[in-house]
Design a protein around this motif. Sequence first.
Motif, short mmCIF file in Angstrom:
data_model
loop_
_atom_site.label_atom_id
_atom_site.label_comp_id
_atom_site.label_asym_id
_atom_site.label_seq_id
_atom_site.Cartn_x
_atom_site.Cartn_y
_atom_site.Cartn_z
N THR A 65 0.83 -1.21 0.00
CA THR A 65 0.00 0.00 0.00
C THR A 65 0.87 1.25 0.00
O THR A 65 0.61 2.20 -0.75
CB THR A 65 -0.92 0.01 1.23
N ALA A 66 1.90 1.24 0.83
CA ALA A 66 2.78 2.41 0.91
C ALA A 66 3.48 2.68 -0.41
O ALA A 66 3.88 3.80 -0.69
CB ALA A 66 3.80 2.23 2.03
N LEU A 67 3.64 1.63 -1.24
CA LEU A 67 4.26 1.83 -2.55
C LEU A 67 3.26 2.33 -3.58
O LEU A 67 3.61 2.49 -4.75
CB LEU A 67 4.87 0.51 -3.04
N GLY A 68 2.01 2.54 -3.17
CA GLY A 68 1.02 3.07 -4.10
C GLY A 68 0.22 1.99 -4.81
O GLY A 68 -0.53 2.29 -5.73
N MET A 69 0.40 0.73 -4.40
CA MET A 69 -0.37 -0.33 -5.04
C MET A 69 -1.81 -0.29 -4.51
O MET A 69 -2.04 0.02 -3.34
CB MET A 69 0.25 -1.71 -4.76
N ALA A 92 11.83 1.76 -2.10
CA ALA A 92 11.06 2.99 -1.94
C ALA A 92 11.53 4.04 -2.94
O ALA A 92 10.73 4.76 -3.53
CB ALA A 92 11.17 3.50 -0.51
N ARG A 148 2.14 7.15 -3.99
CA ARG A 148 3.24 6.88 -4.91
C ARG A 148 4.40 7.83 -4.69
O ARG A 148 5.54 7.48 -4.93
CB ARG A 148 2.78 7.10 -6.34
N MET A 191 10.32 4.49 -6.77
CA MET A 191 9.10 5.21 -7.16
C MET A 191 9.37 6.70 -7.30
O MET A 191 8.44 7.49 -7.45
CB MET A 191 8.00 4.96 -6.13
N ALA A 248 6.58 -2.22 -7.88
CA ALA A 248 5.70 -1.03 -7.90
C ALA A 248 5.91 -0.17 -9.15
O ALA A 248 4.93 0.24 -9.76
CB ALA A 248 5.90 -0.23 -6.62
#
Lengths: 333, 257
Positions: A200-204, B167, B94, B170, B118
């Motif tokens: 989630t934190a990666l934007g998924m 991290a 993101r 992204m 990601a």
Amino acid sequence: MTSSGPDRSAPGSTPSPHGADAAPVVKAVRLRHPWRNLIAVIILIIAVAFIWDAAGRTAYHWDIFGKYVFDKRISEAAFNTLQLTVYSMVIAAILALVLAVMRLSSNPVFKSISWFYLWIFRGTPVYVQLTFWGLLSVIYPTLSIGLPFMHPWLEFPTGSTLTFFELAIIGLALNESAYLAEIVRAGILSVDRGQEEAATALGMTWTQSMLRIVIPQSMRVIIPPTGNEVISMLKTTSLVTAVPYSLDLFARSRDIATSLFAPVPLLLVASAWYLAITSVLMVGQYYLEKRFARGIGAARPTKGAGGTTAAPTTTAQFEVVSEAYNTDEKEHQ
Amino acid sequence: MTDTEVPMVQADQVSKSFGSNQVLKSISLTVRRGEVMVLLGPSGSGKSTFLRCINHLESVDAGRLRVEGTLVGYKEKGDKLHELHPKEAAAQRREIGMVFQRFNLFPHMTAIENIIEAPMRVNKVGKATAIARAKELLTRVGLGDKGDAYPAHLSGGQQQRVAIARALAMDPKLMLFDEPTSALDPELVGEVLDVMKKLAESGMTMIVVTHEIGFAREVADSLVFMDGGVVVESGDPREVLANPQHERTKAFLSKVL
Ligand SMILES: Nc1ncnc2c1ncn2[C@@H]1O[C@H](COP(=O)(O)OP(=O)(O)OP(=O)(O)O)[C@@H](O)[C@H]1O
Ligand SMILES: [Mg+2]
């Protein structure tokens, strides 16, 4: 059989030449198990005696067994049984995933629907459920698509739309999905919450993190009991006679047995086929388990990474080499 | 340059409760672009909760939390706040990288696969581009040769450096670190702090929850001390550490120094 010679002492230690002149280590005498060996021998004798006896016993009618084990009707019935198993398991797995996710969601409506479904389908015998599915066309003579209390858009007669084979699959799948849903739920719960959080934190999105991160990891927990369920399903298909569907392995063997007045050899024929299919399924399970143990199975950070971790690299290298070899060959031609 | 005047993070009376337990009590603070802020405080003071609010892993109950001027997790319509659709919230995240105490690498994927996941799924970057970038990032955190290793075959310090690379893949404008070295053996702490220090020098805006006082003194631009869900004291790290004004800060520092 059991050799307790020097070559079998100290498993795990580096294999040193026998009687090496290195510093004298403690001479380890392996713990002996005289009772274990004795019991093994007794069981072996009993087994041999039983097989010897069975081979000569006329009630087994090995001649009939030999004649029918590869009979076309039997092998076709075995294929039907396999189809029943595979189709109903696939449908059950998809339903189970939906049910498990519904059960774990925060939406109280979804939660209750899932709970109610499980309550019904786990709470009644599968034989009874299959009988109900067989009576579907009696209870609901037509199936219609449309809005409640309005003239339906489409209407089918139930009896000619759904065959007994399809009804058997529906019955088996719906019953099985209730059990699989609990297995899937346990699998999802076994994955550390930090995994979904990191995704989630990666934007998924939730769907992405479920499909890519959580479910692949839950497979390790889901596969062993699901393998159990597949094998159990293979045998539960023998109950489809309740629908009534009569072209599966057990029903077919029984019908042939009745016409021959020889129940025993055809029971053996059916058992042999069930065993054979189970064995194939077990091999499949072994490979699936290996596939989903990636990165987790060999958790020990071994130097030189022996065994499982080394294998993929070697194959990869081999592929590169053989590819290079092939291009060489082409150039020479 | 008006652009530089918009702070990276601005918290305005942010409050958050879990049931009857009020964990954040009207927190107000500002993080400028390029600033490295260290968040210090005893266990249970709400540091993690505050970090998680910044990328909307937790939702704020009251107050306004903005990243680059944009409200986090909400839309302002008239005088009411409307919660964002999960897809919009995901889009906001993101741009914010997060590093966890227990790494949370994906164990079923190699280091490279962890890093490219990601960018490929979320930002739809092509595989070759994503892999090239992942290798570059791994080299940057000193793990150029570990791309094909699974997390279980890496030491804690190496895992955390992969997590940082993941991290960074992204291209975040803000990095949040929640006790990134607390789960590490003492001899592995240095390698992770070095990576973070280099990252700070490259101009990354960072909020770091840590008990590493040396890092705070050497790298941080500002230090915030939290206790019981309130900001007790904040300012230049060297000054606060050398000369704490509050009793609670003094008591805490005497324990960790
Ligand atoms: N999801 C949650 N549900 C209920 N209570 C929570 C939740 N997350 C945190 N809390 C509570 O909020 C308080 C603050 O927790 P938080 O994790 O923010 O503290 P912290 O400063 O990060 O502490 P630590 O140094 O131990 O990590 C604690 O009392 C904790 O029990
Ligand atoms: Mg915390």
